[in-house]
Design a protein around this motif. Structure first.
Motif, PDB file in Angstrom:
ATOM      1  N   ALA A 568      36.624  19.867  73.996  1.00 20.91           N
ATOM      2  CA  ALA A 568      37.504  18.331  73.870  1.00 20.91           C
ATOM      3  C   ALA A 568      37.763  18.736  76.023  1.00 20.91           C
ATOM      4  CB  ALA A 568      38.785  18.786  74.108  1.00 20.91           C
ATOM      5  N   TRP A 584      49.345  20.802  76.805  1.00 21.49           N
ATOM      6  CA  TRP A 584      48.421  20.955  75.767  1.00 21.49           C
ATOM      7  C   TRP A 584      47.307  21.211  75.618  1.00 21.49           C
ATOM      8  CZ3 TRP A 584      43.346  18.386  74.469  1.00 21.49           C
ATOM      9  CH2 TRP A 584      43.253  18.159  73.130  1.00 21.49           C
ATOM     10  N   TYR A 588      46.116  23.639  72.192  1.00 19.63           N
ATOM     11  CA  TYR A 588      44.876  23.370  71.293  1.00 19.63           C
ATOM     12  C   TYR A 588      44.412  24.434  71.315  1.00 19.63           C
ATOM     13  CZ  TYR A 588      41.033  20.360  70.510  1.00 19.63           C
ATOM     14  OH  TYR A 588      39.710  19.346  69.608  1.00 19.63           O
ATOM     15  N   ASP A 605      42.110  16.845  66.514  1.00 21.73           N
ATOM     16  CA  ASP A 605      43.498  17.906  66.848  1.00 21.73           C
ATOM     17  C   ASP A 605      43.564  18.619  65.737  1.00 21.73           C
ATOM     18  OD1 ASP A 605      42.061  15.726  69.043  1.00 21.73           O
ATOM     19  OD2 ASP A 605      44.540  15.121  69.508  1.00 21.73           O
ATOM     20  N   ASP A 637      45.533  10.788  74.561  1.00 21.40           N
ATOM     21  CA  ASP A 637      44.206  10.452  73.607  1.00 21.40           C
ATOM     22  C   ASP A 637      42.756  10.522  74.400  1.00 21.40           C
ATOM     23  OD1 ASP A 637      45.867  11.149  71.700  1.00 21.40           O
ATOM     24  OD2 ASP A 637      47.115   9.656  71.870  1.00 21.40           O
ATOM     25  N   ARG A 687      37.039  12.150  74.529  1.00 18.99           N
ATOM     26  CA  ARG A 687      38.444  11.669  73.101  1.00 18.99           C
ATOM     27  C   ARG A 687      38.364  10.351  73.422  1.00 18.99           C
ATOM     28  NH1 ARG A 687      41.622  15.231  71.661  1.00 18.99           N
ATOM     29  NH2 ARG A 687      43.192  14.504  71.923  1.00 18.99           N
TER      30      ARG A 687
END
Length: 793
Positions: A568, A584, A588, A605, A637, A687
């Motif tokens: 990501a 995050w 993740y 995710d 996002d 993303r």
């Protein structure tokens, strides 16, 4: 040894039959042939039999030579870890993989292989990762495992192997075995003479033990006969090409050549003459890598210590098959008649080719009992799990009016370093000799550098003032690497699989210069293919490091971030965005849920993955704002409205990263001449694009309500609205945004490198400064002239 010999024959047969069956299927389908596997698999049948059925223990981990995957899958089949259906569908859809894969194969693959050399290096770095976890006092209730790699001799041409060797020497490598399948044949040729001597010298220079498995028990016994010394001298002096050719030709050819070279030399002639052609061929093919007693003896001796060991195992490519020794055998395939002859020689009845115990001399019950007691499988499933490490709700930082994302990253890592608790203790950082210049210095001062044995900071001991405290100890949490990006990514791969390989979760963070991602791209792809979990902070990026010129400027890396599966990618402009993303990211990289997409973002995710942060050295003004939950979610996002467009918007400017000031200035200057203008902050083109693609695919297959984040952001824009995208990277990164609803789009970015100068010089040169954005809007957007064109800053 009888049962082991039976199992050696069985895995060779199953592997050969798998390949033959796969090619038979392809003959009636797409025509793809399974070249390479037959000969390469056969050369490793004995070594892998010894390893899996006798030597390895549950804590050991192994990287199997890519083309030996049929042997590997056959062994797993005998253990009951592989299904007949997958064997029969070798290289087919959902079948056993061409090369062992952690993520695609269902059996017991420790390390993926395929891009040659990388699986080899992975074992070295996995051993270092094991040392790291044990130095912390974790998992010390279990015995240390050995990290084993099976390597083709031609695979040793890969440069990353030698880069890894150097790093292993620096860090006091232990518990690593590399087994070189010295069959003296590459894909296209027979290898150069004397290569084994170079291998031996290299490994000994790096502190490895070297064990040469050249002669099997039959040959060693023959050497004890009268005249045996002459035979040994001949074998040791025989050129590789000749040995391969004679092996292919068989016993009669061996006899003629040996008698021509050694005849009339007394007892050696009798040694040759008293053997039949078949016996002579068996003797001359009895190299160390095909002799179970010799192999097991060598492996058992090496188990008594933890020194890294290289085994140079002489083998014959295609051993046991009709194409053994032929220089074309890499792409060669056995004919149906040859397979039929092999089937009969193996005592395998027609229609019983897949039977696990067909054609074996030993009693089936005895073999089943033996397999049940094999040490390697005594603990069952060998992939560990590790508890999730709770991540703080917020990662604070000392906000400043103006700073760069690189500086902000250093501040955030420093804050983590100052904290106590499980989270901070599980973070491990690594960098290829750019620790300070990527702003990890403060973190290292707090947490120290890792080494198995403590080493004092000489500058500190000599009372020389220094900004940095370079103390090495087992407690340290930064692993300093030499300047080789391949090593960085393989190290991150090893650290990022520690939860599965070693049973201890680590939270790895690696830093490097953004353009040099491309120097280690194969290893980065390999790490992601294995589903390794890590955070990569790459800085400086783009042409913003202007005076450095093209050598330190990156253009394609945003596209790499978008295209790389399992990664990501983010490019924040502001440090408060980075703080949200970093927090995050630590959560993740620990996820391992199902692959169902989030119905809101259409991103997968729950599965987790690795994270790439593209950061900048450019200092820009930081916004004074409170980041609420909605904004934080939008940042993660992939984007949010910095200035939301009105209902009659004529222009929207979408930007990523360090060009935020230019985009903001351009929007402000254009606002009086264009109605309802909008400004879209794109924190992750990757993303946004992934969510849009997934939602579009879902609608295509009957989910009409699928709606991605970028679609919701752009919903309501008039069809006549023009979108201008801009970033310090390749313009294609954001060019796709216009396709979401069919808006006219002009994509700005950097397509050529090599210029030096100030930031203003280069932004103007590439047309990504304020004037460039306004000029693009004027050109692409119909309407009255934009009056301030030419007055941007």
């Amino acid at each position: 040894m009888t049962i082991l010999s039976d199992l050696e024959r069985k895995v060779l047969w199953l592997a050969t039959w798998m390949i033959h069956h796969a090619n038979h299927l392809r003959d009636s389908g797409d025509g793809l042939k399974v070249g390479g596997h037959q000969a390469s698999s056969a050369s490793l049948a004995t070594l892998m039999t010894a390893l899996y059925f006798h030597v390895l223990r549950p804590q050991d981990r192994i990287a199997v030579k890519p083309h030996a995957s049929p042997i590997f899958h056959a062994i797993q089949y005998l253990f009951g870890h592989q299904t007949l259906e997958k064997l029969q569908n070798f290289r087919g859809y959902h079948g056993a993989q061409s090369y062992p894969s952690r993520t695609k194969d269902g059996d017991d693959v420790d390390f993926s292989t395929g891009s040659v050399g990388l699986g080899v290096a992975q074992t070295l770095f996995s051993s270092l990762a094991q040392d790291y976890t044990r130095a912390k006092g974790w998992r010390t209730d279990r015995p240390e495992g050995r990290m084993v790699a099976l390597i083709g001799d031609a695979e040793m041409d890969e440069g990353n192997i030698f880069e890894a060797l150097l790093e292993g020497w620096k860090h006091g490598l232990r518990n690593t075995w590399w087994i070189v399948d010295y069959n003296r044949q590459s894909l296209d040729a027979v290898v150069r003479e004397g290569l084994w001597q170079r291998f031996e010298s290299i490994f000994r220079n790096f502190g490895w033990d070297v064990v040469i498995l050249k002669h099997g028990t039959l040959q060693r016994a023959a050497f004890q006969e009268e005249g045996g010394d002459k035979l040994r001298q001949w074998i040791d002096a025989c050129p590789n090409q000749l040995y391969s050719a004679l092996t292919f030709q068989g016993g009669a050819a061996w006899r003629k050549r040996l008698m021509d070279d050694l005849g009339d030399q007394g007892p050696v002639s009798q040694l040759i003459e008293q053997r039949s052609d078949e016996e002579l061929a068996r003797l001359m093919a009895n190299l160390g890598g095909h002799d179970l007693p010799s192999i097991i003896e060598a492996f058992e001796a090496a188990r008594r210590h933890d020194r890294p060991t290289c085994f140079i195992a002489y083998t014959i490519k295609g051993f046991g098959l009709p194409l053994a020794g032929h220089k074309d055998n890499h792409a060669g395939l056995m004919t149906p008649s040859q397979v039929e002859m092999l089937r009969k020689r193996m005592n395998v009845r027609a229609e019983h080719e897949w039977d696990a115990f067909e054609g074996l001399a030993s009693d089936e019950q005895a073999i089943r009992s033996f397999l049940a007691k094999v040490p390697f499988i005594q603990e069952g499933h060998r992939r560990y799990t590790a508890p999730i490490v709770p991540v703080p709700e917020h990662i604070s930082f000392a906000n400043q009016p103006a700073m760069s994302t690189q500086q902000g990253f250093g501040l955030l890592m420093h804050e983590i370093g100052k904290s106590d608790g499980e989270f901070a203790s599980r973070v491990v950082t690594t960098s290829p000799d750019v620790t300070v210049s990527t702003n990890l210095g403060a973190w290292v001062n707090r947490r120290g550098l890792f080494a198995r044995e403590a080493m004092a900071d000489v500058f500190k001991a000599e009372k020389i003032p220094s900004t940095f405290n370079w103390t090495f100890s087992p407690q340290g949490q930064h692993i300093e690497l030499g300047i080789a990006e391949m090593n960085l990514f393989v190290m991150l791969s090893a650290l990022g699989l520690s939860h599965s390989i070693h049973g201890e979760r680590l939270l790895p963070v690696g830093t490097l210069y953004d353009p040099f991602i491309e120097r280690g791209l194969d290893a980065l792809n390999y790490a992601c293919y294995q589903d390794a979990r890590f955070i990569l902070a790459a800085t400086p990026s783009g042409v913003t490091l202007a005076p450095e010129g093209g050598a330190h400027q990156s253009i394609a890396t945003p596209l790499i971030g978008m295209a790389q599966d399992g990664l990501a990618a983010f490019e924040p402009a502001y440090v408060d965005e980075l703080a949200i993303i970093l927090r995050w990211a630590f959560a993740y990289i620990q996820r391992s849920g199902d692959a169902e997409p989030d119905p809101r973002s259409w991103l997968r995710d729950k599965t987790g993955g690795a994270v790439y942060l593209r950061l900048s050295t450019r200092t820009i003004d930081q916004p004074k704002r409170q980041v609420d939950d909605t904004l934080a979610r939008d940042i993660v996002d992939g984007g949010y409205w910095m200035r939301k467009p009105g209902p009659n918007a004529e222009i929207v400017v979408a930007y990523s990263g360090a060009l935020a000031p230019e985009a903001i200035n351009a929007v402000g200057l254009m606002a009086s001449d264009r109605r309802d203008i909008g400004l879209l902050a794109v924190t992750s083109a990757d993303r946004l694009n992934a969510g849009w693609s997934a939602a579009s695919r879902a609608r295509q297959y009957g989910v009409p309500g699928a709606d991605s984040h970028v679609e919701r952001l752009l919903k309501g824009l008039p069809a006549s609205c023009t979108i201008i995208t801009v970033l310090d990277g390749h313009p294609a990164t954001l060019a796709w945004i216009g396709s979401v609803y069919g808006h006219r789009t002009r994509a700005l970015g950097v397509e050529h490198f090599g210029q030096t100068g100030t930031i203003a010089d280069l932004y103007r040169h590439y047309g990504i400064d304020t004037d460039g954005i306004i000029a693009a809007a004027q050109s692409a957007s119909p309407g009255k002239p934009i009056g301030l064109l030419g007055y941007g800053t």
